[in-house]
Design a protein around this motif. Structure first.
Motif, PDB file in Angstrom:
ATOM      1  N   ASP A 199       0.965  -1.226  -0.116  1.00 17.49           N
ATOM      2  CA  ASP A 199      -0.086  -0.190   0.026  1.00 17.49           C
ATOM      3  C   ASP A 199       0.775   1.156  -0.042  1.00 17.49           C
TER       4      ASP A 199
ATOM      5  N   MET B 187     -14.811  -1.078  -5.062  1.00 19.83           N
ATOM      6  CA  MET B 187     -14.533   0.400  -4.799  1.00 19.83           C
ATOM      7  C   MET B 187     -15.851   1.161  -4.925  1.00 19.83           C
TER       8      MET B 187
ATOM      9  N   LYS C  67     -16.175   0.431  -0.693  1.00 17.23           N
ATOM     10  CA  LYS C  67     -15.507  -0.295   0.078  1.00 17.23           C
ATOM     11  C   LYS C  67     -13.932   0.333   0.281  1.00 17.23           C
ATOM     12  N   GLU C  68     -13.225   0.463   1.122  1.00 15.15           N
ATOM     13  CA  GLU C  68     -11.930   0.889   1.130  1.00 15.15           C
ATOM     14  C   GLU C  68     -11.072  -0.045   0.365  1.00 15.15           C
TER      15      GLU C  68
ATOM     16  N   GLU D  72     -10.426  -3.771   1.976  1.00 13.60           N
ATOM     17  CA  GLU D  72     -11.314  -4.511   1.780  1.00 13.60           C
ATOM     18  C   GLU D  72     -11.959  -4.836   0.327  1.00 13.60           C
TER      19      GLU D  72
END
Length: 277
Positions: A193, A226, A230-231, A234
């Motif tokens: 990330d 997305m 959703k983040e 997730e």
């Protein structure tokens, strides 16, 4: 009277007349997950489950007009980008999408087909690195594609992590390194990330030839989650679970003589409706 809208996902991708990959797989995935699919065609590969026979280009003007026409009418909640095989195509897509910086983009750098057929021109890679990587919220290369972008061998889990960090240094934000080509009983994918955290996702390998379009399906699934709000973590987790289930559900079927498709509709969802503000 209340008004609603469907969560919308735009797929910018190539064609697959056999229905397992490309824009067809994207539309199936987006629809199966309860989102509304719009599409822009970038290329017309002639292929079936046994491989790609040839690729016919779509005129750049046609791609630009498709993009403008969709974006002026049905602004998507998320965008998936697949086959981008020329520098001019990269420029055309970026010129439109950079006007919409708040829409998350999931970029699946389609460079090598399941059959091993190379799908991208060499000079396109630089354009992708310079212009598409910084635009994308998430990039989803498989091991072969990560090796091409990072210019290194990618054969082990450690190689995947190193390649991911290398690609991030080239301008990528979040990187999902797919481990589907691993020759192990357990398949591990890595999510690097923006904070340089490394998350691993493990699934048991399913013995089947029916994995045609799995990369297209995964990126579309993540974009769909997305679009639902959703983040990132997730969305990536749910997207991979969807692909695993789709492969598992279609593992015992035969469609064509080569690498068959996933079962995208193993558990189809009704179109979602969000109240308009």
């Amino acid at each position: 009277m209340k008004k609603y809208k469907y969560p919308s996902v735009l797929t910018i991708a190539g064609f697959d007349g056999s229905g397992g990959a490309g824009i067809q797989a994207d539309i199936k995935t987006i629809s199966a997950l309860g989102c509304y699919a719009t599409s822009v065609l970038t290329a017309l590969p002639v292929q079936n489950t046994q491989g790609v026979k040839s690729i016919f280009p779509i005129p750049i003007e046609a791609v630009a007009e498709q993009l403008d026409t969709i974006m002026e009418d049905i602004v998507p909640d998320a965008i998936k980008i697949g086959m981008v095989h020329t520098p001019h195509l990269v420029d055309t897509i970026v010129a439109v999408l950079e006007k919409y910086p708040d829409i998350p983009v999931v970029f699946d750098p389609v460079m090598v087909a399941t059959s091993g057929h190379r799908l991208i021109e060499e000079q396109t890679i630089d354009a992708i690195i310079k212009k598409l990587l910084p635009l994308s919220a998430l990039i989803t290369p498989n091991m072969d594609e990560a090796a091409i972008i990072a210019k290194m061998k990618v054969e082990t889990l450690k190689d995947m992590e190193l390649a991911g960090k290398s690609i991030k240094q080239l301008g990528g934000k979040n990187m999902l390194l797919k481990g589907g080509h691993q020759k192990t009983e357990t398949i591990t994918s890595l999510l690097l990330d923006e904070e340089n955290n490394c998350h691993s996702f493990e699934f048991n390998k399913i013995e089947t030839n029916n994995t045609h379009g799995s990369g297209c399906t995964l990126s579309s699934a993540i974009a769909s989650y997305m679009a639902q709000g959703k983040e990132l973590f997730e969305a990536v987790k749910l997207g991979q679970q969807y692909v695993f289930n789709a492969i598992q559900s279609g593992a015992d079927t035969q469609t064509g003589k080569g690498n068959g498709p996933l079962n995208h509709f193993f558990n189809p969802q009704k179109l979602l409706k969000n109240e308009m503000v």
